[in-house]
Design a protein around this motif. Structure first.
Motif, PDB file in Angstrom:
ATOM      1  N   VAL A  84       1.305  10.331 -12.627  1.00  0.00           N
ATOM      2  CA  VAL A  84       0.578  10.787 -11.436  1.00  0.00           C
ATOM      3  C   VAL A  84      -0.412  11.877 -11.814  1.00  0.00           C
ATOM      4  O   VAL A  84      -1.558  11.890 -11.345  1.00  0.00           O
ATOM      5  CB  VAL A  84       1.567  11.292 -10.363  1.00  0.00           C
ATOM      6  CG1 VAL A  84       0.817  11.959  -9.213  1.00  0.00           C
ATOM      7  CG2 VAL A  84       2.424  10.149  -9.846  1.00  0.00           C
ATOM      8  N   GLU A  85       0.001  12.784 -12.696  1.00  0.00           N
ATOM      9  CA  GLU A  85      -0.882  13.883 -13.099  1.00  0.00           C
ATOM     10  C   GLU A  85      -2.060  13.368 -13.934  1.00  0.00           C
ATOM     11  O   GLU A  85      -3.188  13.845 -13.793  1.00  0.00           O
ATOM     12  CB  GLU A  85      -0.092  14.916 -13.905  1.00  0.00           C
ATOM     13  CG  GLU A  85      -0.889  16.150 -14.303  1.00  0.00           C
ATOM     14  CD  GLU A  85      -1.445  16.917 -13.114  1.00  0.00           C
ATOM     15  OE1 GLU A  85      -2.508  17.559 -13.273  1.00  0.00           O
ATOM     16  OE2 GLU A  85      -0.842  16.860 -12.018  1.00  0.00           O
ATOM     17  N   LEU A  86      -1.805  12.389 -14.811  1.00  0.00           N
ATOM     18  CA  LEU A  86      -2.899  11.790 -15.599  1.00  0.00           C
ATOM     19  C   LEU A  86      -3.937  11.168 -14.679  1.00  0.00           C
ATOM     20  O   LEU A  86      -5.146  11.334 -14.873  1.00  0.00           O
ATOM     21  CB  LEU A  86      -2.333  10.728 -16.550  1.00  0.00           C
ATOM     22  CG  LEU A  86      -3.350   9.929 -17.369  1.00  0.00           C
ATOM     23  CD1 LEU A  86      -4.134  10.833 -18.306  1.00  0.00           C
ATOM     24  CD2 LEU A  86      -2.637   8.822 -18.168  1.00  0.00           C
ATOM     25  N   ASP A  87      -3.454  10.465 -13.657  1.00  0.00           N
ATOM     26  CA  ASP A  87      -4.376   9.867 -12.685  1.00  0.00           C
ATOM     27  C   ASP A  87      -5.110  10.941 -11.893  1.00  0.00           C
ATOM     28  O   ASP A  87      -6.326  10.851 -11.690  1.00  0.00           O
ATOM     29  CB  ASP A  87      -3.598   8.955 -11.729  1.00  0.00           C
ATOM     30  CG  ASP A  87      -4.465   8.432 -10.604  1.00  0.00           C
ATOM     31  OD1 ASP A  87      -5.510   7.815 -10.903  1.00  0.00           O
ATOM     32  OD2 ASP A  87      -4.118   8.649  -9.425  1.00  0.00           O
ATOM     33  N   ARG A  88      -4.408  11.980 -11.464  1.00  0.00           N
ATOM     34  CA  ARG A  88      -5.025  13.030 -10.659  1.00  0.00           C
ATOM     35  C   ARG A  88      -6.085  13.792 -11.465  1.00  0.00           C
ATOM     36  O   ARG A  88      -7.157  14.118 -10.957  1.00  0.00           O
ATOM     37  CB  ARG A  88      -3.955  14.001 -10.160  1.00  0.00           C
ATOM     38  CG  ARG A  88      -4.495  15.117  -9.273  1.00  0.00           C
ATOM     39  CD  ARG A  88      -3.380  16.031  -8.815  1.00  0.00           C
ATOM     40  NE  ARG A  88      -2.462  15.341  -7.915  1.00  0.00           N
ATOM     41  CZ  ARG A  88      -1.160  15.206  -8.122  1.00  0.00           C
ATOM     42  NH1 ARG A  88      -0.606  15.725  -9.209  1.00  0.00           N
ATOM     43  NH2 ARG A  88      -0.398  14.567  -7.254  1.00  0.00           N
ATOM     44  N   THR A  89      -5.800  14.043 -12.732  1.00  0.00           N
ATOM     45  CA  THR A  89      -6.723  14.807 -13.573  1.00  0.00           C
ATOM     46  C   THR A  89      -7.973  14.010 -13.925  1.00  0.00           C
ATOM     47  O   THR A  89      -9.086  14.541 -13.938  1.00  0.00           O
ATOM     48  CB  THR A  89      -6.019  15.246 -14.873  1.00  0.00           C
ATOM     49  OG1 THR A  89      -4.871  16.036 -14.535  1.00  0.00           O
ATOM     50  CG2 THR A  89      -6.957  16.061 -15.759  1.00  0.00           C
ATOM     51  N   ASN A  90      -7.787  12.725 -14.217  1.00  0.00           N
ATOM     52  CA  ASN A  90      -8.903  11.893 -14.683  1.00  0.00           C
ATOM     53  C   ASN A  90      -9.460  10.952 -13.614  1.00  0.00           C
ATOM     54  O   ASN A  90     -10.409  10.215 -13.891  1.00  0.00           O
ATOM     55  CB  ASN A  90      -8.457  11.070 -15.895  1.00  0.00           C
ATOM     56  CG  ASN A  90      -8.106  11.930 -17.081  1.00  0.00           C
ATOM     57  OD1 ASN A  90      -8.970  12.334 -17.851  1.00  0.00           O
ATOM     58  ND2 ASN A  90      -6.827  12.239 -17.244  1.00  0.00           N
ATOM     59  N   HIS A  91      -8.851  10.967 -12.410  1.00  0.00           N
ATOM     60  CA  HIS A  91      -9.306  10.117 -11.299  1.00  0.00           C
ATOM     61  C   HIS A  91      -9.370   8.642 -11.711  1.00  0.00           C
ATOM     62  O   HIS A  91     -10.314   7.926 -11.372  1.00  0.00           O
ATOM     63  CB  HIS A  91     -10.680  10.581 -10.795  1.00  0.00           C
ATOM     64  CG  HIS A  91     -10.748  12.053 -10.525  1.00  0.00           C
ATOM     65  ND1 HIS A  91     -10.093  12.647  -9.468  1.00  0.00           N
ATOM     66  CD2 HIS A  91     -11.380  13.064 -11.189  1.00  0.00           C
ATOM     67  CE1 HIS A  91     -10.319  13.952  -9.485  1.00  0.00           C
ATOM     68  NE2 HIS A  91     -11.088  14.236 -10.520  1.00  0.00           N
ATOM     69  N   ILE A  92      -8.362   8.214 -12.477  1.00  0.00           N
ATOM     70  CA  ILE A  92      -8.385   6.872 -13.065  1.00  0.00           C
ATOM     71  C   ILE A  92      -8.429   5.778 -12.007  1.00  0.00           C
ATOM     72  O   ILE A  92      -9.292   4.891 -12.040  1.00  0.00           O
ATOM     73  CB  ILE A  92      -7.183   6.692 -14.011  1.00  0.00           C
ATOM     74  CG1 ILE A  92      -7.392   7.541 -15.263  1.00  0.00           C
ATOM     75  CG2 ILE A  92      -7.007   5.221 -14.392  1.00  0.00           C
ATOM     76  CD1 ILE A  92      -6.217   7.537 -16.221  1.00  0.00           C
ATOM     77  N   LEU A  93      -7.502   5.816 -11.048  1.00  0.00           N
ATOM     78  CA  LEU A  93      -7.443   4.741 -10.061  1.00  0.00           C
ATOM     79  C   LEU A  93      -8.645   4.779  -9.119  1.00  0.00           C
ATOM     80  O   LEU A  93      -9.148   3.727  -8.711  1.00  0.00           O
ATOM     81  CB  LEU A  93      -6.140   4.826  -9.266  1.00  0.00           C
ATOM     82  CG  LEU A  93      -4.857   4.671 -10.101  1.00  0.00           C
ATOM     83  CD1 LEU A  93      -3.637   4.654  -9.194  1.00  0.00           C
ATOM     84  CD2 LEU A  93      -4.906   3.420 -10.957  1.00  0.00           C
ATOM     85  N   THR A  94      -9.128   5.957  -8.800  1.00  0.00           N
ATOM     86  CA  THR A  94     -10.322   6.068  -7.953  1.00  0.00           C
ATOM     87  C   THR A  94     -11.530   5.484  -8.664  1.00  0.00           C
ATOM     88  O   THR A  94     -12.341   4.771  -8.059  1.00  0.00           O
ATOM     89  CB  THR A  94     -10.585   7.539  -7.588  1.00  0.00           C
ATOM     90  OG1 THR A  94      -9.468   8.038  -6.840  1.00  0.00           O
ATOM     91  CG2 THR A  94     -11.846   7.674  -6.748  1.00  0.00           C
ATOM     92  N   ARG A  95     -11.654   5.756  -9.960  1.00  0.00           N
ATOM     93  CA  ARG A  95     -12.773   5.214 -10.735  1.00  0.00           C
ATOM     94  C   ARG A  95     -12.678   3.704 -10.864  1.00  0.00           C
ATOM     95  O   ARG A  95     -13.693   2.992 -10.807  1.00  0.00           O
ATOM     96  CB  ARG A  95     -12.820   5.878 -12.107  1.00  0.00           C
ATOM     97  CG  ARG A  95     -13.372   7.307 -12.063  1.00  0.00           C
ATOM     98  CD  ARG A  95     -13.011   8.104 -13.297  1.00  0.00           C
ATOM     99  NE  ARG A  95     -13.267   7.369 -14.522  1.00  0.00           N
ATOM    100  CZ  ARG A  95     -12.585   7.577 -15.661  1.00  0.00           C
ATOM    101  NH1 ARG A  95     -11.610   8.464 -15.696  1.00  0.00           N
ATOM    102  NH2 ARG A  95     -12.890   6.880 -16.738  1.00  0.00           N
ATOM    103  N   ILE A  96     -11.461   3.194 -11.046  1.00  0.00           N
ATOM    104  CA  ILE A  96     -11.285   1.741 -11.114  1.00  0.00           C
ATOM    105  C   ILE A  96     -11.710   1.107  -9.799  1.00  0.00           C
ATOM    106  O   ILE A  96     -12.446   0.122  -9.764  1.00  0.00           O
ATOM    107  CB  ILE A  96      -9.832   1.382 -11.447  1.00  0.00           C
ATOM    108  CG1 ILE A  96      -9.512   1.737 -12.900  1.00  0.00           C
ATOM    109  CG2 ILE A  96      -9.561  -0.108 -11.198  1.00  0.00           C
ATOM    110  CD1 ILE A  96      -8.059   1.540 -13.287  1.00  0.00           C
TER     111      ILE A  96
END
Length: 235
Positions: A84-96
Protein backbone atom coordinates in the motif's frame (compact mmCIF):
# COMPACT_ATOMS: atom_id res chain seq x y z
CA UNK A 1 -17.72 -7.91 4.35
CA UNK A 2 -16.17 -7.98 0.83
CA UNK A 3 -12.70 -6.43 0.51
CA UNK A 4 -13.33 -3.66 -2.03
CA UNK A 5 -10.00 -1.84 -1.73
CA UNK A 6 -7.83 -1.51 -4.82
CA UNK A 7 -5.11 -3.34 -2.92
CA UNK A 8 -6.85 -6.01 -0.80
CA UNK A 9 -6.32 -5.77 2.95
CA UNK A 10 -7.38 -9.35 3.71
CA UNK A 11 -4.62 -11.96 3.63
CA UNK A 12 -6.67 -14.45 1.59
CA UNK A 13 -7.60 -11.87 -1.06
CA UNK A 14 -4.19 -10.19 -1.18
CA UNK A 15 -2.52 -13.55 -1.85
CA UNK A 16 -4.15 -13.91 -5.26
CA UNK A 17 -3.80 -10.20 -6.01
CA UNK A 18 -0.04 -9.91 -5.44
CA UNK A 19 0.77 -12.97 -7.55
CA UNK A 20 -1.62 -12.04 -10.38
CA UNK A 21 -0.33 -8.47 -10.61
CA UNK A 22 3.39 -9.25 -10.29
CA UNK A 23 3.27 -11.93 -13.00
CA UNK A 24 1.14 -9.67 -15.20
CA UNK A 25 3.63 -6.79 -14.97
CA UNK A 26 6.44 -9.10 -16.12
CA UNK A 27 4.42 -10.55 -19.01
CA UNK A 28 4.36 -9.18 -22.54
CA UNK A 29 6.79 -9.02 -25.44
CA UNK A 30 8.74 -7.26 -26.86
CA UNK A 31 7.68 -4.71 -24.21
CA UNK A 32 6.36 -6.05 -20.91
CA UNK A 33 3.17 -4.77 -19.32
CA UNK A 34 5.01 -2.75 -16.68
CA UNK A 35 6.82 -0.70 -19.32
CA UNK A 36 3.70 -0.40 -21.48
CA UNK A 37 1.76 1.02 -18.54
CA UNK A 38 4.48 3.53 -17.66
CA UNK A 39 6.11 1.88 -14.63
CA UNK A 40 9.86 2.10 -14.16
CA UNK A 41 11.99 -1.02 -13.93
CA UNK A 42 12.68 -0.22 -10.25
CA UNK A 43 8.95 0.01 -9.49
CA UNK A 44 8.20 -3.28 -11.23
CA UNK A 45 11.09 -4.96 -9.40
CA UNK A 46 9.88 -3.63 -6.04
CA UNK A 47 6.40 -5.02 -6.72
CA UNK A 48 7.85 -8.42 -7.70
CA UNK A 49 10.04 -8.47 -4.57
CA UNK A 50 6.96 -8.08 -2.37
CA UNK A 51 5.43 -11.14 -4.07
CA UNK A 52 8.64 -13.08 -3.42
CA UNK A 53 8.61 -12.10 0.26
CA UNK A 54 4.95 -13.05 0.55
CA UNK A 55 5.06 -16.61 -0.87
CA UNK A 56 7.02 -18.53 1.81
CA UNK A 57 5.19 -16.74 4.61
CA UNK A 58 1.78 -17.49 3.12
CA UNK A 59 2.76 -21.16 2.76
CA UNK A 60 3.43 -21.22 6.50
CA UNK A 61 0.21 -19.34 7.24
CA UNK A 62 -1.79 -21.84 5.17
CA UNK A 63 -0.94 -24.66 7.58
CA UNK A 64 -3.37 -23.82 10.37
CA UNK A 65 -2.36 -26.66 12.68
CA UNK A 66 1.43 -26.35 12.60
CA UNK A 67 2.85 -23.07 11.29
CA UNK A 68 0.09 -20.44 11.39
CA UNK A 69 1.26 -18.16 14.19
CA UNK A 70 0.65 -14.58 15.24
CA UNK A 71 4.20 -13.71 14.16
CA UNK A 72 3.62 -15.08 10.64
CA UNK A 73 0.32 -13.21 10.37
CA UNK A 74 2.00 -9.98 11.47
CA UNK A 75 4.69 -10.39 8.80
CA UNK A 76 2.05 -10.92 6.11
CA UNK A 77 0.13 -7.85 7.24
CA UNK A 78 3.37 -5.87 7.11
CA UNK A 79 3.88 -6.87 3.45
CA UNK A 80 0.36 -5.67 2.68
CA UNK A 81 1.20 -2.35 4.37
CA UNK A 82 4.45 -2.08 2.36
CA UNK A 83 2.53 -2.70 -0.88
CA UNK A 84 0.00 0.00 0.00
CA UNK A 85 2.83 2.39 0.85
CA UNK A 86 4.68 1.63 -2.42
CA UNK A 87 1.50 2.46 -4.32
CA UNK A 88 0.84 5.59 -2.25
CA UNK A 89 4.39 6.89 -2.68
CA UNK A 90 4.69 6.21 -6.41
CA UNK A 91 0.98 6.54 -7.38
CA UNK A 92 1.34 3.26 -9.27
CA UNK A 93 -2.32 2.29 -9.60
CA UNK A 94 -3.41 5.86 -10.36
CA UNK A 95 -0.81 6.09 -13.12
CA UNK A 96 -1.89 2.74 -14.55
CA UNK A 97 -5.52 3.87 -14.58
CA UNK A 98 -4.56 7.15 -16.29
CA UNK A 99 -2.23 5.54 -18.86
CA UNK A 100 -3.13 6.02 -22.51
CA UNK A 101 -2.18 2.35 -22.97
CA UNK A 102 -4.50 0.94 -20.29
CA UNK A 103 -7.03 -1.73 -21.23
CA UNK A 104 -10.10 -3.18 -19.54
CA UNK A 105 -8.00 -6.26 -18.71
CA UNK A 106 -5.39 -4.08 -16.99
CA UNK A 107 -8.08 -2.38 -14.92
CA UNK A 108 -9.49 -5.73 -13.85
CA UNK A 109 -6.13 -7.23 -12.88
CA UNK A 110 -5.29 -4.24 -10.68
CA UNK A 111 -8.85 -3.81 -9.31
CA UNK A 112 -9.01 -0.25 -10.64
CA UNK A 113 -12.74 0.35 -10.71
CA UNK A 114 -12.82 3.95 -11.89
CA UNK A 115 -13.69 3.93 -15.56
CA UNK A 116 -14.29 0.18 -15.74
CA UNK A 117 -17.13 -0.70 -18.08
CA UNK A 118 -17.13 2.77 -19.61
CA UNK A 119 -15.66 3.88 -22.88
CA UNK A 120 -12.32 5.60 -22.51
CA UNK A 121 -11.89 8.47 -24.92
CA UNK A 122 -8.17 8.69 -25.50
CA UNK A 123 -6.94 11.16 -28.05
CA UNK A 124 -4.45 9.62 -30.45
CA UNK A 125 -1.82 12.19 -31.48
CA UNK A 126 -2.00 13.02 -35.17
CA UNK A 127 1.14 15.11 -35.55
CA UNK A 128 4.46 13.28 -36.00
CA UNK A 129 7.13 13.82 -33.36
CA UNK A 130 9.30 16.78 -34.34
CA UNK A 131 11.98 16.47 -31.65
CA UNK A 132 15.24 14.75 -32.51
CA UNK A 133 17.13 12.36 -30.26
CA UNK A 134 20.32 13.52 -28.55
CA UNK A 135 22.58 10.75 -27.28
CA UNK A 136 25.69 9.97 -25.31
CA UNK A 137 27.59 6.81 -26.26
CA UNK A 138 29.96 5.16 -23.79
CA UNK A 139 32.10 2.19 -24.92
CA UNK A 140 32.20 -0.36 -22.07
CA UNK A 141 34.51 -2.94 -23.61
CA UNK A 142 33.91 -6.34 -25.15
CA UNK A 143 31.89 -4.75 -27.95
CA UNK A 144 29.26 -3.32 -25.56
CA UNK A 145 28.05 0.28 -25.84
CA UNK A 146 26.11 2.12 -23.13
CA UNK A 147 23.52 4.40 -24.74
CA UNK A 148 21.65 7.32 -23.14
CA UNK A 149 18.92 9.08 -25.12
CA UNK A 150 17.61 12.57 -24.42
CA UNK A 151 15.18 15.01 -25.94
CA UNK A 152 16.91 18.05 -27.39
CA UNK A 153 15.66 20.18 -24.49
CA UNK A 154 15.99 17.52 -21.74
CA UNK A 155 18.58 17.38 -19.00
CA UNK A 156 17.77 13.80 -17.98
CA UNK A 157 17.58 10.75 -20.23
CA UNK A 158 14.02 9.70 -21.02
CA UNK A 159 11.53 8.78 -23.73
CA UNK A 160 9.97 11.91 -25.20
CA UNK A 161 6.26 12.73 -25.26
CA UNK A 162 4.12 10.74 -27.75
CA UNK A 163 6.90 8.13 -28.16
CA UNK A 164 7.20 4.80 -26.35
CA UNK A 165 10.65 3.81 -27.61
CA UNK A 166 13.75 4.89 -29.46
CA UNK A 167 14.59 3.32 -32.83
CA UNK A 168 18.09 3.14 -34.23
CA UNK A 169 19.94 2.25 -37.42
CA UNK A 170 23.60 1.33 -37.26
CA UNK A 171 26.67 -0.15 -38.89
CA UNK A 172 29.89 -1.52 -37.42
CA UNK A 173 33.05 -1.04 -39.45
CA UNK A 174 35.31 1.69 -40.74
CA UNK A 175 33.16 3.16 -43.51
CA UNK A 176 30.37 5.53 -42.46
CA UNK A 177 26.97 5.37 -44.18
CA UNK A 178 26.00 8.30 -46.36
CA UNK A 179 22.55 8.66 -44.74
CA UNK A 180 19.91 6.87 -42.69
CA UNK A 181 18.32 5.78 -45.98
CA UNK A 182 21.33 3.73 -47.00
CA UNK A 183 20.53 0.04 -47.57
CA UNK A 184 22.01 -2.63 -45.35
CA UNK A 185 21.96 -0.81 -42.01
CA UNK A 186 20.97 -2.89 -38.98
CA UNK A 187 17.73 -1.75 -37.30
CA UNK A 188 16.54 -2.18 -33.73
CA UNK A 189 14.64 -0.33 -30.99
CA UNK A 190 14.58 0.03 -27.22
CA UNK A 191 11.68 0.85 -24.94
CA UNK A 192 14.17 2.34 -22.49
CA UNK A 193 16.10 5.60 -22.87
CA UNK A 194 19.18 4.05 -21.23
CA UNK A 195 20.28 0.66 -22.51
CA UNK A 196 23.24 -1.52 -23.46
CA UNK A 197 23.88 -2.24 -27.12
CA UNK A 198 25.87 -5.45 -27.66
CA UNK A 199 27.85 -5.32 -30.90
CA UNK A 200 29.90 -8.50 -30.39
CA UNK A 201 33.41 -8.91 -29.02
CA UNK A 202 34.81 -9.19 -32.55
CA UNK A 203 33.67 -5.62 -33.27
CA UNK A 204 36.41 -4.20 -31.01
CA UNK A 205 38.72 -1.87 -32.93
CA UNK A 206 35.98 -0.82 -35.34
CA UNK A 207 33.62 2.15 -35.22
CA UNK A 208 29.93 2.33 -34.48
CA UNK A 209 27.97 4.50 -36.93
CA UNK A 210 24.44 5.03 -35.62
CA UNK A 211 21.29 7.11 -36.15
CA UNK A 212 18.40 7.48 -33.68
CA UNK A 213 14.78 8.63 -33.77
CA UNK A 214 11.84 8.65 -31.38
CA UNK A 215 9.33 5.94 -32.21
CA UNK A 216 5.80 4.86 -31.26
CA UNK A 217 5.25 1.11 -31.69
CA UNK A 218 1.46 1.42 -31.80
CA UNK A 219 1.50 4.42 -34.11
CA UNK A 220 4.61 4.15 -36.34
CA UNK A 221 3.50 7.15 -38.43
CA UNK A 222 4.32 9.38 -35.45
CA UNK A 223 8.04 8.50 -35.67
CA UNK A 224 10.34 11.50 -35.41
CA UNK A 225 13.16 12.51 -37.75
CA UNK A 226 16.45 10.65 -37.75
CA UNK A 227 19.28 12.25 -35.82
CA UNK A 228 22.56 13.21 -37.39
CA UNK A 229 25.13 10.42 -37.63
CA UNK A 230 26.78 9.49 -34.31
CA UNK A 231 30.23 7.93 -34.44
CA UNK A 232 32.30 6.32 -31.66
CA UNK A 233 35.11 3.79 -31.36
CA UNK A 234 34.24 0.32 -30.10
CA UNK A 235 36.40 -1.13 -27.31
Amino acid sequence: MPDRSRIPRLISTFNQYIFNTSSYLAAGTPVNNATRLGLTEAEANSWAKLAEEWKPLFNLYSNKKISRTVAIKDQLMNIIRKTVELDRTNHILTRIGASTQVTIEDMGIFRIKQGMGTKRNHTIPQTPISEQVSVTLQPIGGGIMRVKCYGTSSVRAGITRNADSVQFLYRVGKTPPTSADEAGLSKDLSSKAIFMLSLGADSSGNYLYIYFRWYNMRHPKLAGPWSSLNITAIL
